[in-house]
Design an enzyme around this catalytic site. Structure first.
Site, PDB file in Angstrom:
ATOM      1  N   SER A  15      48.907 -14.240  60.208  1.00 31.50           N
ATOM      2  CA  SER A  15      48.733 -15.078  61.134  1.00 31.50           C
ATOM      3  C   SER A  15      47.240 -16.004  61.134  1.00 31.50           C
ATOM      4  CB  SER A  15      48.939 -14.726  62.658  1.00 31.50           C
ATOM      5  OG  SER A  15      47.855 -14.169  63.065  1.00 31.50           O
ATOM      6  N   LEU A  17      44.226 -18.302  60.580  1.00 30.53           N
ATOM      7  CA  LEU A  17      43.265 -18.464  59.237  1.00 30.53           C
ATOM      8  C   LEU A  17      43.509 -17.556  58.075  1.00 30.53           C
ATOM      9  CD1 LEU A  17      39.947 -19.361  61.125  1.00 30.53           C
ATOM     10  CD2 LEU A  17      41.879 -20.758  60.511  1.00 30.53           C
ATOM     11  N   ASP A  36      47.280  -6.444  58.628  1.00 26.12           N
ATOM     12  CA  ASP A  36      47.518  -7.094  59.846  1.00 26.12           C
ATOM     13  C   ASP A  36      48.154  -5.635  60.719  1.00 26.12           C
ATOM     14  OD1 ASP A  36      47.608  -9.964  60.829  1.00 26.12           O
ATOM     15  OD2 ASP A  36      48.400  -8.444  62.203  1.00 26.12           O
ATOM     16  N   VAL A  60      42.001  -2.521  61.935  1.00 29.67           N
ATOM     17  CA  VAL A  60      40.386  -2.359  61.281  1.00 29.67           C
ATOM     18  C   VAL A  60      39.440  -1.884  62.282  1.00 29.67           C
ATOM     19  CG1 VAL A  60      40.890  -4.537  59.781  1.00 29.67           C
ATOM     20  CG2 VAL A  60      40.162  -4.778  62.300  1.00 29.67           C
ATOM     21  N   SER A 154      31.670 -17.858  63.236  1.00 32.05           N
ATOM     22  CA  SER A 154      32.120 -18.764  64.248  1.00 32.05           C
ATOM     23  C   SER A 154      30.842 -19.832  64.758  1.00 32.05           C
ATOM     24  CB  SER A 154      32.833 -18.008  65.363  1.00 32.05           C
ATOM     25  OG  SER A 154      33.086 -19.261  66.391  1.00 32.05           O
ATOM     26  N   TYR A 167      31.459 -11.966  72.215  1.00 29.75           N
ATOM     27  CA  TYR A 167      32.047 -12.922  71.054  1.00 29.75           C
ATOM     28  C   TYR A 167      30.910 -13.426  70.174  1.00 29.75           C
ATOM     29  CZ  TYR A 167      35.259 -15.790  68.187  1.00 29.75           C
ATOM     30  OH  TYR A 167      35.647 -16.507  67.127  1.00 29.75           O
ATOM     31  N   LYS A 171      29.949 -12.491  66.052  1.00 33.40           N
ATOM     32  CA  LYS A 171      30.042 -13.121  65.045  1.00 33.40           C
ATOM     33  C   LYS A 171      28.508 -13.750  64.725  1.00 33.40           C
ATOM     34  CE  LYS A 171      34.253 -13.901  64.792  1.00 33.40           C
ATOM     35  NZ  LYS A 171      35.115 -13.444  63.679  1.00 33.40           N
ATOM     36  N   PHE A 200      39.828 -23.996  65.352  1.00 36.95           N
ATOM     37  CA  PHE A 200      40.825 -24.273  64.464  1.00 36.95           C
ATOM     38  C   PHE A 200      42.409 -23.699  65.238  1.00 36.95           C
ATOM     39  CE2 PHE A 200      37.752 -25.140  61.385  1.00 36.95           C
ATOM     40  CZ  PHE A 200      38.519 -25.561  60.227  1.00 36.95           C
TER      41      PHE A 200
END
Length: 262
Positions: A15, A17, A36, A60, A154, A167, A171, A200
């Site tokens: 899904s 990107l 995934d 992951v 990000s 987050y 990143k 995005f």
């Protein structure tokens, strides 16, 4: 690095990107291993793409799950004769939480661990386990290149907003490890590039409220809209194909600089 005739591993590839990267890689004559957790979406995409794609269910955040996926990928490359060319760890989550809320309750360690285990640990572990196989491929082209790692950071790595401590930490760490990883891998002819997108269109942003979405768009310069997955995939293709891109974090944000809050 030519995409044609090579296999590229894309986590989060069913899904958003990641999916856009899978589509672009296959369109350029490459093979894509789609990693995934979403079996239905992953198998549907692989079926649509035919022999050039394979879906492998993978968590992951689990070293064992990654190891099983890597074994399947290596077997597939031997069957197809298309050696590994690159790793694109695009699996990611966002779980907004103030580090301390108005009731003086700190963010739960479980939520912090969840974000870090996928965005940071998952990225590093997938790359780590695939690198020996990437380094073992035969060198290609006049520079003796063996492959490329394209990681996903990000804009939050640089201008994290309220509620994005975990987050942004995840990143920011991905961005920070880009150069040392490139230096570690230079002797093997493997490059490392990180892309730091702003907002995005993706599964993660699809759940944003209209108010939040409007606030984010006000922070954008040009174009005043969310980026499209194929625009992200286009830059990934450049990162794969342009051998001079190495050890760099590229912002893909239309000059957006996020405010502290909306």
């Amino acid at each position: 690095m030519k995409i044609s005739g090579r296999t590229f591993v894309v986590s989060g590839g069913a899904s958003g990107l990641g999916r856009a990267c899978v589509l672009d890689i296959c369109a350029q004559g490459g093979n894509a291993a789609i990693l995934d957790m979403n079996t239905e979406a992953g198998e549907e995409l692989a079926t649509a793409l035919g022999a050039s794609a394979r879906f492998i269910q993978c968590d992951v955040s689990s070293t064992t799950s990654i190891a099983s996926a890597v074994s399947s990928i290596v077997s597939w490359t031997r069957q197809t004769g298309k050696p590994l060319g690159g790793i694109i760890p695009a699996a990611g989550v966002g779980l907004p939480a103030l580090i301390l809320d108005k009731h003086l309750r700190p963010a739960s360690l479980e939520s912090i661990d969840f974000v870090l285990s996928i965005n940071l640990r998952g990225t590093l572990d997938l790359v780590r386990q695939l690198l020996p196989h990437l380094a073992a491929t035969g060198p290609s082209g006049p520079d003796g290149e063996r492959g490329v790692v394209v990681m996903v950071a990000s804009a939050a790595a640089f201008e994290g907003q309220m509620g994005q401590v975990a987050y942004s930490a995840s990143k920011g760490a991905v961005a920070a490890m880009t150069l040392p990883m490139a230096r570690d891998l230079s002797r093997f002819g493997i490059r490392v590039v990180t892309i730091a997108p702003s907002m995005f269109e993706s599964n993660m942003t699809a759940h944003l409220s209209d108010k939040v979405r409007e606030g984010l768009q006000k922070a954008m310069e040009f174009p005043a809209r969310a980026g499209k997955p194929d625009e992200f995939a286009s830059l990934v293709r450049q990162a794969i194909e342009n051998v001079m891109l190495n050890g760099v974090v590229i912002r893909l944000d239309g000059a957006t600089r996020m405010p502290s809050k909306l």
